[in-house]
Design a protein around this motif. Structure first.
Motif, short mmCIF file in Angstrom:
data_model
loop_
_atom_site.label_atom_id
_atom_site.label_comp_id
_atom_site.label_asym_id
_atom_site.label_seq_id
_atom_site.Cartn_x
_atom_site.Cartn_y
_atom_site.Cartn_z
N SER A 45 0.72 -1.38 -0.08
CA SER A 45 -0.03 0.00 -0.08
C SER A 45 0.67 1.20 -0.16
O SER A 45 0.40 2.30 -0.59
N LEU A 46 2.02 1.19 0.61
CA LEU A 46 2.77 2.38 0.72
C LEU A 46 3.41 2.82 -0.81
O LEU A 46 3.30 3.88 -1.24
N ALA A 47 3.67 1.75 -1.56
CA ALA A 47 4.19 1.93 -2.81
C ALA A 47 3.08 2.49 -3.56
O ALA A 47 3.34 3.31 -4.58
N LEU A 48 1.93 2.04 -3.34
CA LEU A 48 0.66 2.52 -4.21
C LEU A 48 0.27 3.94 -3.76
O LEU A 48 -0.05 4.48 -4.69
N VAL A 51 2.71 6.09 -5.82
CA VAL A 51 2.35 6.48 -7.28
C VAL A 51 1.21 7.26 -7.54
O VAL A 51 0.95 8.14 -8.27
N ILE A 52 0.34 7.23 -6.40
CA ILE A 52 -1.03 7.87 -6.59
C ILE A 52 -0.77 9.49 -6.60
O ILE A 52 -1.29 10.18 -6.98
N GLY A 53 0.20 9.55 -5.44
CA GLY A 53 0.55 10.94 -5.17
C GLY A 53 1.25 11.47 -6.54
O GLY A 53 0.89 12.76 -6.90
N GLU A 54 2.08 10.74 -7.16
CA GLU A 54 2.71 11.12 -8.56
C GLU A 54 1.48 11.36 -9.66
O GLU A 54 1.94 12.49 -10.38
N ILE A 55 0.55 10.62 -9.56
CA ILE A 55 -0.62 10.66 -10.59
C ILE A 55 -1.22 12.01 -10.25
O ILE A 55 -1.46 12.77 -11.21
N GLN A 56 -1.48 12.00 -9.00
CA GLN A 56 -2.30 13.44 -8.75
C GLN A 56 -1.54 14.65 -9.20
O GLN A 56 -2.07 15.51 -9.44
N ARG A 57 -0.24 14.58 -8.82
CA ARG A 57 0.61 15.68 -9.20
C ARG A 57 0.98 15.79 -10.84
O ARG A 57 0.68 16.91 -11.23
N ASP A 58 1.18 14.91 -11.56
CA ASP A 58 1.34 14.90 -12.60
C ASP A 58 -0.01 15.12 -13.77
O ASP A 58 0.28 15.68 -14.94
N TYR A 59 -1.03 14.64 -13.24
CA TYR A 59 -2.25 14.56 -13.90
C TYR A 59 -3.22 15.66 -13.50
O TYR A 59 -4.12 15.70 -14.13
N GLY A 60 -2.91 16.33 -12.20
CA GLY A 60 -3.89 17.25 -12.02
C GLY A 60 -5.32 16.58 -11.47
O GLY A 60 -6.16 17.33 -11.52
N ILE A 61 -5.20 15.50 -10.99
CA ILE A 61 -6.49 14.81 -10.61
C ILE A 61 -6.54 14.63 -9.14
O ILE A 61 -5.28 14.31 -8.24
N SER A 62 -7.51 14.24 -8.45
CA SER A 62 -7.73 13.87 -7.07
C SER A 62 -8.48 12.57 -6.83
O SER A 62 -9.17 12.25 -7.64
N ILE A 63 -7.65 11.73 -5.96
CA ILE A 63 -8.12 10.45 -6.02
C ILE A 63 -8.20 9.97 -4.45
O ILE A 63 -7.05 10.00 -3.82
N PRO A 64 -9.23 9.73 -3.93
CA PRO A 64 -9.30 9.63 -2.57
C PRO A 64 -8.64 8.30 -2.12
O PRO A 64 -8.60 7.09 -2.76
N ASP A 65 -7.76 8.46 -1.03
CA ASP A 65 -6.86 7.32 -0.46
C ASP A 65 -7.76 6.17 -0.30
O ASP A 65 -7.33 4.97 -0.40
N ASP A 66 -9.13 6.12 0.38
CA ASP A 66 -9.98 5.07 0.66
C ASP A 66 -10.21 4.15 -0.67
O ASP A 66 -10.52 2.99 -0.64
N ALA A 79 -8.81 2.14 -13.99
CA ALA A 79 -10.25 2.30 -13.97
C ALA A 79 -10.82 3.39 -13.02
O ALA A 79 -11.34 4.07 -13.44
N LEU A 80 -10.23 3.41 -12.03
CA LEU A 80 -10.26 4.44 -10.82
C LEU A 80 -9.93 5.57 -11.13
O LEU A 80 -10.70 6.71 -11.36
N ILE A 81 -8.67 5.65 -11.73
CA ILE A 81 -8.13 6.89 -12.23
C ILE A 81 -8.62 7.50 -13.54
O ILE A 81 -8.91 8.75 -13.32
N ASN A 82 -9.07 6.51 -14.24
CA ASN A 82 -9.53 7.06 -15.50
C ASN A 82 -11.11 7.50 -15.75
O ASN A 82 -11.51 8.06 -16.60
N SER A 83 -11.93 6.99 -14.69
CA SER A 83 -13.25 7.25 -14.83
C SER A 83 -13.63 8.00 -13.53
O SER A 83 -13.12 7.96 -12.58
N GLY A 84 -14.50 9.01 -13.91
CA GLY A 84 -14.87 9.96 -12.91
C GLY A 84 -13.86 10.69 -12.20
O GLY A 84 -13.95 10.83 -10.83
N ARG A 85 -12.67 11.12 -12.75
CA ARG A 85 -11.71 11.60 -12.12
C ARG A 85 -12.07 13.05 -11.60
O ARG A 85 -12.89 13.79 -12.41
#
Length: 89
Positions: A45-48, A51-66, A79-85
């Motif tokens: 989970s730490l590695a993920l 990566v989620i932090g990097e995606i949020q910075r690079d792609y300018g999206i918000s992804i809830p940790d839960d 699917a989570l990242i690319n739908s309903g971002r």
């Protein structure tokens, strides 16, 4: 910085995993890993979260940790990242 309309691909995700947490010996991230659980790929989970932090910075999206916790495979995470971002504030 990439715009929030860009789609994150499996190649993008595996590149970020390698950069953030390395690659487990004997695991081929270039293979058919879309439905392989992250734990079987050697990522916790730490590695993920890194990566989620990097995606949020690079792609300018918000992804809830839960929501990330429920995404147990690269396919589910993409699917989570690319739908309903949601654009990051």
């Amino acid at each position: 910085m990439t715009t929030s309309t860009a789609t994150v691909t499996l190649a993008d995700l595996t590149r970020m995993l390698r950069e953030s947490a390395g690659e487990e010996e004997g695991i081929d991230l270039d293979g058919d890993v879309i439905d392989t659980p992250f734990i079987d790929l050697g990522y916790d989970s730490l590695a993920l979260l890194q990566v989620i932090g990097e995606i949020q910075r690079d792609y300018g999206i918000s992804i809830p940790d839960d929501a990330v916790v429920d995404a147990e495979t690269p396919g589910a995470l993409l699917a989570l990242i690319n739908s309903g971002r949601t654009p990051a504030a």
